[in-house]
Write an enzyme that holds these catalytic residues in place. Sequence first.
Site, PDB file in Angstrom:
ATOM      1  N   HIS A   1      27.634  24.227   5.303  1.00  0.00           N
ATOM      2  CA  HIS A   1      26.415  24.773   6.017  1.00  0.00           C
ATOM      3  C   HIS A   1      26.768  25.264   7.648  1.00  0.00           C
ATOM      4  O   HIS A   1      27.330  24.407   7.957  1.00  0.00           O
ATOM      5  CB  HIS A   1      25.186  24.018   5.935  1.00  0.00           C
ATOM      6  CG  HIS A   1      23.854  24.490   6.198  1.00  0.00           C
ATOM      7  ND1 HIS A   1      23.252  24.670   7.347  1.00  0.00           N
ATOM      8  CD2 HIS A   1      22.856  25.286   5.304  1.00  0.00           C
ATOM      9  CE1 HIS A   1      22.201  25.368   7.418  1.00  0.00           C
ATOM     10  NE2 HIS A   1      22.047  25.443   6.054  1.00  0.00           N
TER      11      HIS A   1
ATOM     12  N   ASP B   1      27.018  15.224   5.243  1.00  0.00           N
ATOM     13  CA  ASP B   1      25.785  16.077   5.227  1.00  0.00           C
ATOM     14  C   ASP B   1      25.246  15.994   3.937  1.00  0.00           C
ATOM     15  O   ASP B   1      25.684  16.174   2.661  1.00  0.00           O
ATOM     16  CB  ASP B   1      26.228  17.568   5.260  1.00  0.00           C
ATOM     17  CG  ASP B   1      25.001  18.568   5.286  1.00  0.00           C
ATOM     18  OD1 ASP B   1      23.968  18.130   4.919  1.00  0.00           O
ATOM     19  OD2 ASP B   1      25.380  19.604   5.657  1.00  0.00           O
TER      20      ASP B   1
ATOM     21  N   GLN C   1      21.462  18.331   0.860  1.00  0.00           N
ATOM     22  CA  GLN C   1      21.298  18.727  -0.772  1.00  0.00           C
ATOM     23  C   GLN C   1      21.390  17.618  -1.663  1.00  0.00           C
ATOM     24  O   GLN C   1      20.989  17.729  -2.418  1.00  0.00           O
ATOM     25  CB  GLN C   1      22.127  19.786  -1.000  1.00  0.00           C
ATOM     26  CG  GLN C   1      22.086  21.284  -0.518  1.00  0.00           C
ATOM     27  CD  GLN C   1      20.782  21.734  -0.533  1.00  0.00           C
ATOM     28  OE1 GLN C   1      20.307  21.592  -1.635  1.00  0.00           O
ATOM     29  NE2 GLN C   1      20.344  22.331   0.413  1.00  0.00           N
TER      30      GLN C   1
ATOM     31  N   LYS D   1      13.569  18.523   2.045  1.00  0.00           N
ATOM     32  CA  LYS D   1      14.377  18.919   0.867  1.00  0.00           C
ATOM     33  C   LYS D   1      14.169  17.716  -0.105  1.00  0.00           C
ATOM     34  O   LYS D   1      14.665  17.607  -1.187  1.00  0.00           O
ATOM     35  CB  LYS D   1      15.719  19.105   1.196  1.00  0.00           C
ATOM     36  CG  LYS D   1      15.813  20.366   1.926  1.00  0.00           C
ATOM     37  CD  LYS D   1      17.396  20.619   2.180  1.00  0.00           C
ATOM     38  CE  LYS D   1      17.897  21.683   3.591  1.00  0.00           C
ATOM     39  NZ  LYS D   1      17.552  23.002   2.967  1.00  0.00           N
TER      40      LYS D   1
ATOM     41  N   CYS E   1      23.347  30.469   4.905  1.00  0.00           N
ATOM     42  CA  CYS E   1      23.913  29.710   5.980  1.00  0.00           C
ATOM     43  C   CYS E   1      25.025  29.411   5.802  1.00  0.00           C
ATOM     44  O   CYS E   1      25.598  28.393   6.442  1.00  0.00           O
ATOM     45  CB  CYS E   1      22.775  28.764   6.431  1.00  0.00           C
ATOM     46  SG  CYS E   1      21.405  29.335   6.905  1.00  0.00           S
TER      47      CYS E   1
HETATM   48  C1  LIG Z   1      23.982  21.482   3.017  1.00  0.00           C
HETATM   49  C2  LIG Z   1      23.161  21.694   4.041  1.00  0.00           C
HETATM   50  N1  LIG Z   1      23.319  21.131   5.414  1.00  0.00           N
HETATM   51  C3  LIG Z   1      22.429  21.384   6.598  1.00  0.00           C
HETATM   52  C4  LIG Z   1      21.215  22.040   6.073  1.00  0.00           C
HETATM   53  C5  LIG Z   1      20.271  21.934   7.460  1.00  0.00           C
HETATM   54  O1  LIG Z   1      18.922  21.398   6.955  1.00  0.00           O
HETATM   55  P1  LIG Z   1      17.788  21.436   8.153  1.00  0.00           P
HETATM   56  O2  LIG Z   1      17.877  22.905   8.297  1.00  0.00           O
HETATM   57  O3  LIG Z   1      16.854  20.757   7.348  1.00  0.00           O
HETATM   58  O4  LIG Z   1      18.367  20.878   9.348  1.00  0.00           O
HETATM   59  C6  LIG Z   1      21.019  22.429   4.710  1.00  0.00           C
HETATM   60  C7  LIG Z   1      19.471  23.281   4.646  1.00  0.00           C
HETATM   61  O5  LIG Z   1      19.595  24.304   4.200  1.00  0.00           O
HETATM   62  C8  LIG Z   1      21.807  22.355   3.843  1.00  0.00           C
HETATM   63  O6  LIG Z   1      21.638  22.767   2.806  1.00  0.00           O
END
Ligand SMILES: Cc1ncc(COP(=O)(O)O)c(C=O)c1O
Lengths: 144, 414
Positions: B131, B208, B211, B234, B372
């Site tokens: 991401h 990370d 998910q 999430k 993203c």
């Molecule tokens: C794999 C992953 N990393 C990071 C993020 C970023 O999360 P946040 O926008 O809650 O900081 C997301 C959210 O879409 C994600 O799916």
Amino acid sequence: MGESSTIAAREAEIIEAFALLDSWEEKYEYIIELGKKLPPLDERYKLAENIIKGCQSTVWLVANYSDGKVFFKADSDAVIVKGLVSLLIKVLSGVTPQEILQAQLDFLQEIGMMTHLAQTRSNGLRAMIQQMKHYALAFQSINS
Amino acid sequence: METSTHILNTLQVEDIRNQFPILKRTIHNKPIVYLDNAATTQKPMVVIDALSHYYMHSNANIHRGIHTLAEEATAAYEATRTAVQVFINASCTEEIIFTRGTTESINLVANTWGRKNIQEGDEIIISEMEHHSNIVPWQILCEEKKAVLKVIPISDEGELLLDVYRQLLTPKTKLVAITYVSNSLGTINPISEIIQMAHNAGALVLVDGAQATVHLDIDVQKMDCDFYAFSGHKIYAPTGVGVLYGKKALLEAMPVFMGGGEMIKEVSFAKTTYAELPYKYEAGTPNIADTIALKAAIDFMRETDVAMIHQHEKELLEYATKQMLQIPNLRIYGTAENKTGVISFLVNNIHPQDMGVLLDNQGIAVRTGHHCTQPLMHRLGIPGTVRASFAVYNTMEEVDRLINGIQKSIKMLL
Ligand SMILES: Cc1ncc(COP(=O)(O)O)c(C=O)c1O
């Protein structure tokens, strides 16, 4: 739609056409149809400088000025956006810069397609309208 | 619908659905089918109640008041820290730092540990499926430090090429920052193996968990990651609160992130000393209400039975996959052996946005676009996908509505 008709008349025609469509399916099928019918923009116009980038779909827009009127051609990689683009061209192509600058484009509200304008970041439609007006402004200054 | 037995029967799912008020909504006059859970999950009543209860009964600034409200608010806030510690099996509460979310957690590590430890010529490894939140902070850091960002490639199925990863690891590798579960493809990466390989090479690992946390059992000690980041929103909690887990020794050695109130021990114009963990990293008045509600979300998951939730989501994914494969010209992106939570697809050359618009008109919420993960889309050679993602409250009937919705959209578009 005659090229000499006013923006208001063109908008009225579109609103009338949509009034005959009852369901959302019919409305979208009509827009999809318009999108498919809009001739694709010649590849030589698909330049970076003609791109209006939404974060999901892309719109290409080119403008010409002749006999005091602005003519637009446009394309999109998403067919629903392309259909809406086609409606905007129907309304705004072939009129004077002055008319374009004054256009409110209320018809989008009337035909229930405002949500697509609200999605500013994803489809570039609002940016496209802005760009059409920028062209109009630029051509108007050539005049004066 | 399938006739085989499911972990949750219809009544049980109905019971769960009843706890989520938003699921009673209609969209374009149709009952909502919410399949954008990877972006954010809906919130159960207990979470919404926790928020309003806090503002109606215990609102006060924490950690400084001696009055009753302040004590209650502080206790509730710290109770969430303990709940998170237990939930991901950290060894102590000092290892749990509250942030705004995954993005802030990753940026915190990049700005503190990274700034201090990354030097010119050092290497940081990420993967092709990250991401943007787990790419950009490292790019910024590498640019600043003249360090090198390396990328683990993926196979066409969407699995990491571990052999290449092994070769990317060098004595110069300082950090591997990797997602546990891909938000675009659903791939579950072999995280323990990845971490072990990194450790053998002398590198730290940031996971990370944005998910993964909602779909998998998380045990940070067993995993042996050095940092773990996730977002509350999430996992059924409100937006605006997230977690950074870090091994205590690392967190203690790292420089501070933001300066301000709460994070200090003593301030004078000559010198300021910093508070102990975890407060050292929590400058200013934190997001008290949402943090308190995060505990309600964790409690909801535990009471519903985490193992059962995971099994139910697995069944939804399997059923959706099976049904989608029946649709001519539909291609699923992300066909890893080990998958969870999301299913990404395209049909012919239909633009994902067109599919998304027509599904929305049928009351079905999916995500369209690059999610993203632009470098990943570039690797796959597509502008984006349509993505359906599942949560505990989704039903097999909703999968059927999705399938019918896709078929109807195809008919309208082709
Ligand atoms: C794999 C992953 N990393 C990071 C993020 C970023 O999360 P946040 O926008 O809650 O900081 C997301 C959210 O879409 C994600 O799916």
